[in-house]
Design an enzyme around this catalytic site. Structure first.
Site, mmCIF file in Angstrom:
data_model
loop_
_atom_site.group_PDB
_atom_site.id
_atom_site.type_symbol
_atom_site.label_atom_id
_atom_site.label_comp_id
_atom_site.label_asym_id
_atom_site.label_seq_id
_atom_site.Cartn_x
_atom_site.Cartn_y
_atom_site.Cartn_z
ATOM 1 N N GLU A 14 0.828 -1.211 0.000
ATOM 2 C CA GLU A 14 0.000 0.000 0.000
ATOM 3 C C GLU A 14 0.861 1.259 0.000
ATOM 4 O O GLU A 14 0.527 2.237 -0.660
ATOM 5 C CB GLU A 14 -0.958 0.001 1.200
ATOM 6 C CG GLU A 14 -2.071 -1.032 1.101
ATOM 7 C CD GLU A 14 -2.972 -0.822 -0.114
ATOM 8 O OE1 GLU A 14 -3.090 0.324 -0.589
ATOM 9 O OE2 GLU A 14 -3.543 -1.813 -0.602
ATOM 10 N N TYR B 13 -6.295 5.985 4.693
ATOM 11 C CA TYR B 13 -6.518 5.004 3.638
ATOM 12 C C TYR B 13 -5.723 3.715 3.897
ATOM 13 O O TYR B 13 -6.257 2.603 3.815
ATOM 14 C CB TYR B 13 -6.124 5.598 2.275
ATOM 15 C CG TYR B 13 -6.092 4.558 1.206
ATOM 16 C CD1 TYR B 13 -7.261 4.145 0.584
ATOM 17 C CD2 TYR B 13 -4.895 3.938 0.847
ATOM 18 C CE1 TYR B 13 -7.250 3.146 -0.373
ATOM 19 C CE2 TYR B 13 -4.863 2.945 -0.105
ATOM 20 C CZ TYR B 13 -6.055 2.551 -0.712
ATOM 21 O OH TYR B 13 -6.034 1.564 -1.641
ATOM 22 N N ASP C 190 -9.885 6.310 -1.244
ATOM 23 C CA ASP C 190 -8.891 7.154 -1.904
ATOM 24 C C ASP C 190 -9.582 7.936 -3.025
ATOM 25 O O ASP C 190 -10.805 7.924 -3.135
ATOM 26 C CB ASP C 190 -7.726 6.298 -2.433
ATOM 27 C CG ASP C 190 -8.169 5.348 -3.531
ATOM 28 O OD1 ASP C 190 -9.390 5.266 -3.805
ATOM 29 O OD2 ASP C 190 -7.307 4.706 -4.144
#
Ligand code: SF4
Length: 360
Positions: free
Chosen positions: A33, A116, A134
């Site tokens: 991520e 996020y 997002d």
């Protein structure tokens, strides 16, 4: 649930085969991520594989010198991300016994892990029902639900976050979050989205109303929105056709005539050639008895430019029967309609051409 069902049904055969999707390891998910925050998937993939190969566990990362971490990161840019990863790995190993926290609330406390990323790790590794939100997610919901509040302002974000939370499939948060990310990355693109192959197009406000280019809205960009309305006032004997507005838009629950809407103006001849006109008017005998001048109507952040077409028909089309309510013309006087329509119905041309012969 319909949104979730259609999305997930599409996702299974179309999902991108990515290594961080085959794991529940929160450390691996975290690294993926962070890499993908500023990097496209194709470019990030090689970096992810190298990073995990060099530092397979969080302990190995924590014990490595910063230089070694920066070396693997080289070329990705935004080196603060690499420094934060390294510091957080050290913290997890020394303070948390090498175990990544297993909830959104705890993950977000870690350095370099924002809203996020915390949600993504919590959902993908631990199945916590949180929405990872997002820019892709803001864009999709703004289009699907017709939210014009700017996505770069507090109110717009708040509204869209609530929708994201409500729409999240709480029984399969990992799959749902991955599916919506893929939709944003492969189909609902910022420019020229592939609406024709989109699994949620039938419920997408922007697609149905040709507003894809105007959504999502950004502050300062679309302060006043121009809309072009073409209302079809149909006379079929003593009857006409209407519908109740139910989109999250102006005039919710008020009644209106069949409407053709565009974000740019159409000439009268162009109106006759629209798909909606052809669908509504069908192949029966149609006589256009009146076309109004353009009427300008101002709302707080919108300018509506409207024309009314009075049409006499001998029979109704299939789509008219299917999508609209058939009501007596004089019944319109008892229904709640927008001021724009109310004013037109009270004006002389409507009395002469549309309500003629009925006690309105
Ligand atoms: Fe996005 Fe088009 Fe799908 Fe709507 S129909 S969600 S605009 S791709």
């Amino acid at each position: 649930m319909r949104f979730s069902n259609d999305l997930i049904e599409w996702y299974h055969p179309n999902k991108r085969d990515l290594p961080w999707r085959d794991t529940r390891n929160p450390y691996h998910i975290w690294i993926s991520e962070i890499i993908l925050q500023q990097t496209r998937v194709n470019q990030g993939l090689g970096y992810y594989l190298r990073f995990i190969e060099t530092f397979p566990t969080i302990e190995q990362l924590a014990n490595a010198p910063l230089d070694a971490v920066l070396k693997v990161w080289q070329g990705l840019g935004y080196y603060t991300r690499a420094r934060n990863i390294h510091q957080t790995a050290k913290f997890v190993v020394t303070e948390l016994g090498g175990v990544m926290p297993n909830s959104y609330a705890e993950l977000i406390k870690l350095r370099g892990i924002g809203d996020y990323t915390a949600a993504a790790i919590a959902a993908f590794a631990f199945d916590e029902p949180v929405a990872a939100i997002d820019g892709n997610v803001y864009r999709i919901y703004s289009r699907v639900f017709g939210i014009y509040a700017p996505i770069d302002k507090g109110d717009g974000k708040k509204m869209l976050r609530k929708i994201a939370h409500d729409e999240l499939d709480k029984n399969q948060p990992a799959t749902f979050n991955q599916a919506i990310m893929d939709l944003g990355g492969q189909v609902c693109l910022p420019k020229n989205p592939l609406c024709e192959s989109c699994p949620v197009s039938s419920m997408c406000y922007a697609f149905r109303n040709r507003e894809v280019d105007n959504l999502p809205a950004k502050a300062g960009k679309t302060k006043v929105r121009d809309r072009y309305f073409y209302y079809l006032l149909i006379r079929l004997g003593e009857f006409t056709y209407i519908r109740q507005r139910n989109a999250k838009d102006i005039w919710h629950s008020l009644f209106e005539f069949p409407l053709i809407e565009r974000s740019t103006p159409l000439s009268i001849e162009e109106v006759f050639l629209t798909e909606e006109w052809l669908d509504i008017c069908g192949s029966g005998k149609v006589e256009i008895t009146y076309v109004s001048d353009e009427v300008k109507h101002l709302l707080s952040h919108q300018r509506l430019f409207t024309r009314f077409f009075v049409i006499e028909m001998s029979s109704s089309s299939y789509l008219l029967q299917k999508n609209f309510m058939k009501v007596p013309v004089n019944g319109m006087a008892h229904l709640s309609t927008p001021r724009l329509i109310e004013r037109f119905l009270a004006a002389e041309p409507a009395v002469k051409y549309f309500t003629k012969g009925v006690d309105f």
